[in-house]
Design a protein around this motif. Structure first.
Motif, PDB file in Angstrom:
ATOM      1  N   LEU A   1      62.589  45.582  26.848  1.00 24.95           N
ATOM      2  CA  LEU A   1      63.343  46.758  26.421  1.00 24.95           C
ATOM      3  C   LEU A   1      62.822  47.972  27.182  1.00 24.95           C
ATOM      4  O   LEU A   1      61.616  48.173  27.298  1.00 24.95           O
ATOM      5  N   ARG A   2      63.737  48.777  27.680  1.00 30.04           N
ATOM      6  CA  ARG A   2      63.357  49.990  28.401  1.00 30.04           C
ATOM      7  C   ARG A   2      64.167  51.135  27.827  1.00 30.04           C
ATOM      8  O   ARG A   2      65.387  51.053  27.718  1.00 30.04           O
TER       9      ARG A   2
ATOM     10  N   VAL B   1      59.972  37.728  13.485  1.00 31.78           N
ATOM     11  CA  VAL B   1      59.967  36.491  12.704  1.00 31.78           C
ATOM     12  C   VAL B   1      58.938  35.474  13.171  1.00 31.78           C
ATOM     13  O   VAL B   1      58.779  34.443  12.559  1.00 31.78           O
ATOM     14  N   GLY B   2      58.236  35.751  14.247  1.00 33.74           N
ATOM     15  CA  GLY B   2      57.315  34.767  14.791  1.00 33.74           C
ATOM     16  C   GLY B   2      55.930  34.849  14.189  1.00 33.74           C
ATOM     17  O   GLY B   2      55.647  35.615  13.266  1.00 33.74           O
ATOM     18  N   THR B   3      55.046  34.030  14.739  1.00 31.87           N
ATOM     19  CA  THR B   3      53.661  33.987  14.299  1.00 31.87           C
ATOM     20  C   THR B   3      52.900  35.207  14.779  1.00 31.87           C
ATOM     21  O   THR B   3      52.072  35.761  14.077  1.00 31.87           O
ATOM     22  N   LEU B   4      53.174  35.648  16.006  1.00 28.64           N
ATOM     23  CA  LEU B   4      52.435  36.745  16.609  1.00 28.64           C
ATOM     24  C   LEU B   4      53.376  37.529  17.519  1.00 28.64           C
ATOM     25  O   LEU B   4      54.211  36.942  18.199  1.00 28.64           O
ATOM     26  N   THR B   5      53.224  38.836  17.526  1.00 32.46           N
ATOM     27  CA  THR B   5      54.026  39.690  18.397  1.00 32.46           C
ATOM     28  C   THR B   5      53.107  40.416  19.365  1.00 32.46           C
ATOM     29  O   THR B   5      52.118  41.015  18.950  1.00 32.46           O
ATOM     30  N   PHE B   6      53.406  40.336  20.661  1.00 32.15           N
ATOM     31  CA  PHE B   6      52.711  41.122  21.673  1.00 32.15           C
ATOM     32  C   PHE B   6      53.588  42.320  21.983  1.00 32.15           C
ATOM     33  O   PHE B   6      54.750  42.164  22.346  1.00 32.15           O
ATOM     34  N   LEU B   7      53.043  43.493  21.841  1.00 35.63           N
ATOM     35  CA  LEU B   7      53.776  44.715  22.154  1.00 35.63           C
ATOM     36  C   LEU B   7      53.032  45.415  23.267  1.00 35.63           C
ATOM     37  O   LEU B   7      51.906  45.883  23.084  1.00 35.63           O
ATOM     38  N   LEU B   8      53.636  45.474  24.448  1.00 34.17           N
ATOM     39  CA  LEU B   8      53.008  46.084  25.612  1.00 34.17           C
ATOM     40  C   LEU B   8      53.721  47.403  25.892  1.00 34.17           C
ATOM     41  O   LEU B   8      54.780  47.422  26.510  1.00 34.17           O
ATOM     42  N   THR B   9      53.144  48.490  25.415  1.00 37.67           N
ATOM     43  CA  THR B   9      53.778  49.792  25.582  1.00 37.67           C
ATOM     44  C   THR B   9      52.741  50.900  25.506  1.00 37.67           C
ATOM     45  O   THR B   9      51.666  50.719  24.931  1.00 37.67           O
ATOM     46  N   LYS B  10      53.071  52.025  26.091  1.00 38.42           N
ATOM     47  CA  LYS B  10      52.228  53.217  25.974  1.00 38.42           C
ATOM     48  C   LYS B  10      52.878  54.243  25.057  1.00 38.42           C
ATOM     49  O   LYS B  10      52.303  55.282  24.786  1.00 38.42           O
ATOM     50  N   GLN B  11      54.094  53.951  24.611  1.00 40.62           N
ATOM     51  CA  GLN B  11      54.837  54.890  23.771  1.00 40.62           C
ATOM     52  C   GLN B  11      54.750  54.477  22.307  1.00 40.62           C
ATOM     53  O   GLN B  11      54.735  53.297  21.988  1.00 40.62           O
TER      54      GLN B  11
ATOM     55  N   SER C   1      53.088  53.841  10.923  1.00 43.84           N
ATOM     56  CA  SER C   1      53.139  53.872  12.389  1.00 43.84           C
ATOM     57  C   SER C   1      51.841  53.354  12.971  1.00 43.84           C
ATOM     58  O   SER C   1      50.762  53.590  12.438  1.00 43.84           O
ATOM     59  N   VAL C   2      51.971  52.636  14.084  1.00 43.51           N
ATOM     60  CA  VAL C   2      50.821  52.106  14.811  1.00 43.51           C
ATOM     61  C   VAL C   2      50.717  52.854  16.129  1.00 43.51           C
ATOM     62  O   VAL C   2      51.680  52.889  16.901  1.00 43.51           O
ATOM     63  N   LYS C   3      49.553  53.457  16.385  1.00 46.62           N
ATOM     64  CA  LYS C   3      49.360  54.182  17.644  1.00 46.62           C
ATOM     65  C   LYS C   3      49.133  53.189  18.773  1.00 46.62           C
ATOM     66  O   LYS C   3      48.359  52.243  18.622  1.00 46.62           O
ATOM     67  N   PRO C   4      49.790  53.400  19.929  1.00 43.58           N
ATOM     68  CA  PRO C   4      49.527  52.540  21.080  1.00 43.58           C
ATOM     69  C   PRO C   4      48.070  52.695  21.524  1.00 43.58           C
ATOM     70  O   PRO C   4      47.479  53.751  21.383  1.00 43.58           O
ATOM     71  N   ARG C   5      47.512  51.613  22.044  1.00 45.31           N
ATOM     72  CA  ARG C   5      46.137  51.652  22.544  1.00 45.31           C
ATOM     73  C   ARG C   5      46.151  51.883  24.038  1.00 45.31           C
ATOM     74  O   ARG C   5      47.059  51.474  24.737  1.00 45.31           O
TER      75      ARG C   5
END
Length: 120
Positions: free
Chosen positions: A71-72, A90-100, A115-119
């Motif tokens: 997604l962009r 819905v899955g076991t684990l979600t990888f979220l790769l973002t700076k926003q 809200s979760v702050k990006p690392r």
């Protein structure tokens, strides 16, 4: 794109994926290895049956409902769009790769979304 469709058996892939299939396959393999590492660390030695049951659901050779979404969201100051539709993964684990910012979680035993702050 579902993981099982990354190898489309000669069917055409989307324009985003064409020419990047090897990179996509490497990413899928690395994400899968990371998933297994995390899942393995969640169980104590005496929980072997539970671990094996969950790990058995994540074998690369088995059909999978894993999905990769790219997604962009270009910044447009005139837009009121909020990005991706509200949903629960819905899955076991979600990888979220973002700076926003944008990810929110619903924690067990707590009311409302947080809200979760990006690392970095």
């Amino acid at each position: 794109m579902p993981r099982d469709e990354s190898n489309m058996n000669g069917r055409p892939l989307s324009g985003t994926v064409q020419g990047r299939h090897a990179l996509l396959e490497r990413f899928i393999a690395a994400a899968h290895t990371t998933l297994l590492t995390i899942l393995t660390s969640l169980f104590e030695p005496h929980e072997e049956d539970s671990r094996n049951l969950l790990m058995g659901s994540h074998k690369l050779e088995k059909r999978s409902s894993s999905t990769l979404s790219l997604l962009r969201y270009p910044r447009d100051p005139k837009s009121t769009a909020q990005g991706h539709n509200k949903h629960t993964d819905v899955g076991t684990l979600t990888f979220l790769l973002t700076k926003q910012p944008g990810l929110q979680v619903l924690l067990p035993g707590r009311d409302g979304w947080f809200s979760v702050k990006p690392r970095s």
